[in-house]
Design a protein around this motif. Structure first.
Motif, short mmCIF file in Angstrom:
data_model
loop_
_atom_site.label_atom_id
_atom_site.label_comp_id
_atom_site.label_asym_id
_atom_site.label_seq_id
_atom_site.Cartn_x
_atom_site.Cartn_y
_atom_site.Cartn_z
N ASP A 1 1.86 7.53 9.16
CA ASP A 1 1.34 6.26 9.66
C ASP A 1 0.31 6.45 10.77
O ASP A 1 -0.72 5.75 10.81
CB ASP A 1 2.49 5.38 10.16
N ARG B 1 -9.81 -7.83 15.62
CA ARG B 1 -8.38 -8.12 15.69
C ARG B 1 -7.62 -6.90 15.15
O ARG B 1 -7.56 -6.66 13.96
CB ARG B 1 -8.07 -9.37 14.87
N PRO C 1 -4.27 -3.65 12.30
CA PRO C 1 -4.15 -4.37 11.04
C PRO C 1 -2.70 -4.81 10.81
O PRO C 1 -1.77 -4.13 11.25
CB PRO C 1 -4.58 -3.32 10.00
N ASP C 2 -2.53 -5.94 10.12
CA ASP C 2 -1.16 -6.39 9.84
C ASP C 2 -0.60 -5.64 8.62
O ASP C 2 -1.29 -4.87 7.97
CB ASP C 2 -1.11 -7.91 9.65
N LYS C 3 0.66 -5.89 8.33
CA LYS C 3 1.35 -5.14 7.28
C LYS C 3 0.70 -5.30 5.91
O LYS C 3 0.52 -4.30 5.19
CB LYS C 3 2.82 -5.55 7.22
N PRO C 4 0.32 -6.52 5.48
CA PRO C 4 -0.34 -6.64 4.17
C PRO C 4 -1.64 -5.83 4.10
O PRO C 4 -1.97 -5.26 3.04
CB PRO C 4 -0.61 -8.14 4.05
N GLU C 5 -2.40 -5.80 5.20
CA GLU C 5 -3.64 -5.03 5.20
C GLU C 5 -3.36 -3.53 5.08
O GLU C 5 -4.07 -2.81 4.36
CB GLU C 5 -4.42 -5.33 6.49
N ILE C 6 -2.35 -3.08 5.80
CA ILE C 6 -2.00 -1.66 5.76
C ILE C 6 -1.50 -1.25 4.37
O ILE C 6 -1.90 -0.21 3.83
CB ILE C 6 -0.93 -1.33 6.82
N THR C 7 -0.63 -2.07 3.80
CA THR C 7 -0.04 -1.70 2.51
C THR C 7 -1.03 -1.81 1.35
O THR C 7 -0.85 -1.15 0.32
CB THR C 7 1.19 -2.58 2.20
#
Length: 257
Positions: free
Chosen positions: A136, A159, A162-168
């Motif tokens: 990670d 911003r 990155p949030d979880k959806p962006e990372i995944t």
């Protein structure tokens, strides 16, 4: 890599104009890292006889906590893209063999005859094995590296993280560079002696260099933008890149090869 240079191999040897070639790591890395779009070649599957080539952002860097001694080339893409799926399916435990090519054009060389026309250029070809980055911390570091290759300092001025959806939905691949070389051409147009002795040709054909460089225009706000002034990191990037690119292209034209 041996010290500050990549090791010369039969696959990276220069057959023509050897004086233009180099294995210097800093030169190789600089060309890749300043090329907006690189081209990544790979074999899609054992059943497909044709290689695939994808335009991608590529950045060479060394993750601070890496156990590797040498820098690697990082690529990123959507999880469903062909190369990312190939790296994630586990078909090859050692990674996906890839070739990354980068080219910068610095000038058009116009000679007395079409045969002697040429380009001033900087080019790189590197080969290695690409694997998915699972760590990670390294993945986040690589995403920042790639983002800041677009405009330096951009990651910190957005911003983040990155949030979880962006990372995944995003995968990062790490290419361990096994061999690499660069080839650079500078100078003015050159013509054959037989043509230089032809007064009619010399007096009737203009020769020289048309310098070529990438130019960045005045930033245009998006329809959703609410920030009045263009941020300094964007304005400075545009100004400095335009000045540096012109200086490099003109310098290449005036250089003695």
């Amino acid at each position: 890599m041996d010290g500050d240079s990549y090791v010369k191999t039969p696959a990276t040897s220069f057959n023509r104009h050897k004086e233009r070639g180099t294995y210097d790591a800093e030169t190789v890395h600089n060309i890749v890292n300043t090329t907006s779009v690189c081209h990544v070649s790979f074999m899609p599957s054992p059943d497909d006889p044709f290689p695939a080539i994808l335009p991608m952002i590529a950045q060479i860097g060394h993750f601070p906590d890496s156990q590797d001694d040498a820098p690697s080339c990082y690529l990123h893409g959507y999880v469903s893209s062909r190369l990312m799926k190939l790296g994630a399916d586990g078909t090859s435990s050692s990674g996906v063999p890839v070739c990354v090519a980068a080219t910068k054009v610095d000038g058009f060389l116009l000679a007395l005859t079409p045969f002697n026309h040429s380009y001033n250029y900087r080019s790189v070809m590197l080969q290695g094995t690409a694997t998915i980055v699972d760590d990670d911390a390294e993945k986040m570091w690589a995403m920042e590296l790639i983002t800041d290759s677009v405009v330096p300092g951009r990651w910190a001025n957005t911003r983040v993280p990155p949030d979880k959806p962006e990372i995944t939905s995003t995968r990062v691949m790490k290419v361990r560079i096994e061999r690499a070389s660069a080839k650079i051409h500078t100078g003015n147009a050159k013509s054959d002696r037989k043509d230089l002795k032809n007064e009619e040709v010399v007096n009737g054909v203009w020769t020289g260099v048309v310098p070529v460089w990438e130019t960045f225009g005045t930033p245009i706000p998006s329809p959703d933008n609410r920030v009045k002034d263009i941020p300094a990191h964007v304005a400075d990037f545009v100004k400095n890149e335009n000045l540096n690119a012109e200086e490099l292209a003109v310098g290449a034209a005036r250089a003695e090869e």
